[in-house]
Motif scaffolding. Structure first.
Motif, mmCIF file in Angstrom:
data_model
loop_
_atom_site.group_PDB
_atom_site.id
_atom_site.type_symbol
_atom_site.label_atom_id
_atom_site.label_comp_id
_atom_site.label_asym_id
_atom_site.label_seq_id
_atom_site.Cartn_x
_atom_site.Cartn_y
_atom_site.Cartn_z
ATOM 1 N N UNK A 158 0.828 -1.212 0.000
ATOM 2 C CA UNK A 158 0.000 0.000 0.000
ATOM 3 C C UNK A 158 0.862 1.262 0.000
ATOM 4 N N UNK A 159 1.984 1.210 0.713
ATOM 5 C CA UNK A 159 2.873 2.388 0.780
ATOM 6 C C UNK A 159 3.536 2.651 -0.563
ATOM 7 N N UNK A 160 3.974 1.579 -1.236
ATOM 8 C CA UNK A 160 4.613 1.762 -2.543
ATOM 9 C C UNK A 160 3.592 2.258 -3.563
ATOM 10 N N UNK A 161 2.374 1.668 -3.496
ATOM 11 C CA UNK A 161 1.305 2.115 -4.390
ATOM 12 C C UNK A 161 1.016 3.598 -4.162
ATOM 13 N N UNK A 162 0.975 4.010 -2.904
ATOM 14 C CA UNK A 162 0.695 5.405 -2.561
ATOM 15 C C UNK A 162 1.798 6.331 -3.088
ATOM 16 N N UNK A 163 3.053 5.909 -2.906
ATOM 17 C CA UNK A 163 4.191 6.702 -3.414
ATOM 18 C C UNK A 163 4.081 6.863 -4.935
ATOM 19 N N UNK A 164 3.765 5.760 -5.600
ATOM 20 C CA UNK A 164 3.666 5.786 -7.058
ATOM 21 C C UNK A 164 2.513 6.699 -7.514
ATOM 22 N N UNK A 165 1.395 6.627 -6.806
ATOM 23 C CA UNK A 165 0.244 7.479 -7.151
ATOM 24 C C UNK A 165 0.567 8.959 -6.968
ATOM 25 N N UNK A 166 1.158 9.289 -5.818
ATOM 26 C CA UNK A 166 1.338 10.720 -5.511
ATOM 27 C C UNK A 166 2.519 11.321 -6.270
#
Ligand SMILES: [Zn+2]
Length: 351
Positions: free
Chosen positions: A120-128
């Motif tokens: 979830x953290x990597x996905x969030x980093x990639x999104x933002x």
């Protein structure tokens, strides 16, 4: 003067090219890990396209596609911004694995969250850091391990802007899919960012036709978005893609050793023999037949199967013959002249 653009807090001025490394959680042996991102900014403003590969850590064609893409001399005339991420799931790549160390699938963990699981953290980093700064996206994938895919674009073709991008990519087979599955594509769509998913080849292998088609497709999308000048070469043959009506899986009717008859890209008729499964102990033989008329767009590569496993992916078309003809000329056009000889060399520039 172009608009401001920054990544990971580092500004990237117009007309410059930078490699930025975003911080990731380190490995548990305290080895630092980063997410490398190439940012190429044209002198003039224009769309901002992200191209990502390796969301599944064992899918390597996309990483090679990005390497070749970044060497294209045409990028000197770039308008707008290209953000290229050659390996998103670096953790998986180290272990030759599709998944993250927490056994999660990154492409089912979007949009993610700052305080969630590792995925979830990597996905969030990639999104933002990536997706929300871009106007368009292309995510590069391959089939899973021991499965290969005919080069194909999967996208929400009901959205006119996405459909236009999909057609400009120039592969013969388009699949309309609008899944709600925690994928990057779904999260991008929710942000109003049209995105394509390119699927070609097999995990842990390079496939030359898939790589060439990928580089060419991205360049064509960039031309379609006016990020690159139109080709000066004689008008490129614009082959019309065929949108699959639907697709089905042909599954193993028994467990055993699988002998494949049907090949990737072949046109098959309902009832046609696609392979044989032999029971290595009892000596019985089972036939695998096509459950629909269409084109084989994915198949298993390993001769060991259990009952129920997916062996062939068949796409159904209104005009199967037309689609098959297009697939054949596409494969011939992109096939390397002599199989292994030039694989170590760089592909000549496309433009
Ligand atoms: Zn994948």
């Amino acid at each position: 003067m172009g608009k401001d653009f920054s990544l990971g807090g580092e500004p990237v001025p117009s007309g410059t090219r930078r490699l930025i490394e975003l911080q990731l959680p380190p490995l548990y042996i305290n080895t630092p890990l980063t997410l490398p991102v190439h940012v190429l900014r044209g002198a003039k403003d224009g769309p901002c396209l992200f191209v990502s590969a390796g969301l599944h850590g064992d899918e390597l064609n996309g990483t090679e596609i990005i390497r070749r893409l970044l060497k294209q001399p045409a990028l000197k005339r770039l308008r707008g911004t290209l953000v290229a991420v050659p390996i998103v799931n670096v953790y998986g790549l180290i272990h030759h694995s599709r998944y993250l160390p927490d056994r999660r699938d990154l492409n089912r963990s979007f949009p993610g969250s700052e305080r969630g699981s590792l995925a979830a953290r990597i996905a969030h980093l990639f999104m933002t850091e990536i997706v929300q700064k871009c106007t368009h996206g292309i995510d590069l994938h391959t089939g899973a391990i021991h499965r290969t895919n005919l080069p194909q674009i999967r996208a929400n073709l009901d959205d006119p802007e996405t459909s236009k991008l999909a057609e400009s990519f120039g592969v013969p087979v388009l699949l309309n899919s609008n899944l709600r599955d925690g994928s990057l594509r779904e999260a991008a769509a929710e942000q109003g960012i049209p995105m394509l998913l390119y699927e070609a080849g097999e995990a842990l292998r390079f496939d030359e036709v898939s790589i060439r088609a990928g580089v060419k497709g991205i360049i064509r999308v960039m031309r379609g978005l006016d990020m690159l000048p139109k080709s000066r070469a004689r008008r490129q043959q614009t082959s019309e893609p065929f949108v699959a009506r639907s697709s089905i899986w042909v599954r193993a009717s028994a467990s055993g050793l699988f002998r494949k008859v049907g090949t990737l890209g072949a046109r098959v008729k309902r009832g046609e023999l696609l392979g044989l499964i032999d029971d290595p102990v009892g000596g019985e033989e089972f036939q695998v037949t096509a459950s629909a008329t269409g084109i084989i767009i994915g198949c298993s590569q390993i001769p060991l199967v259990h009952e129920g496993e997916a062996l062939f992916h068949i796409a159904r078309f209104e005009d199967v013959k037309g689609a098959a003809g297009q697939v054949e000329s596409f494969q011939t056009e992109l096939a390397p002249e002599e199989a292994p000889a030039n694989t170590m060399q760089d592909e000549p520039p496309i433009v």
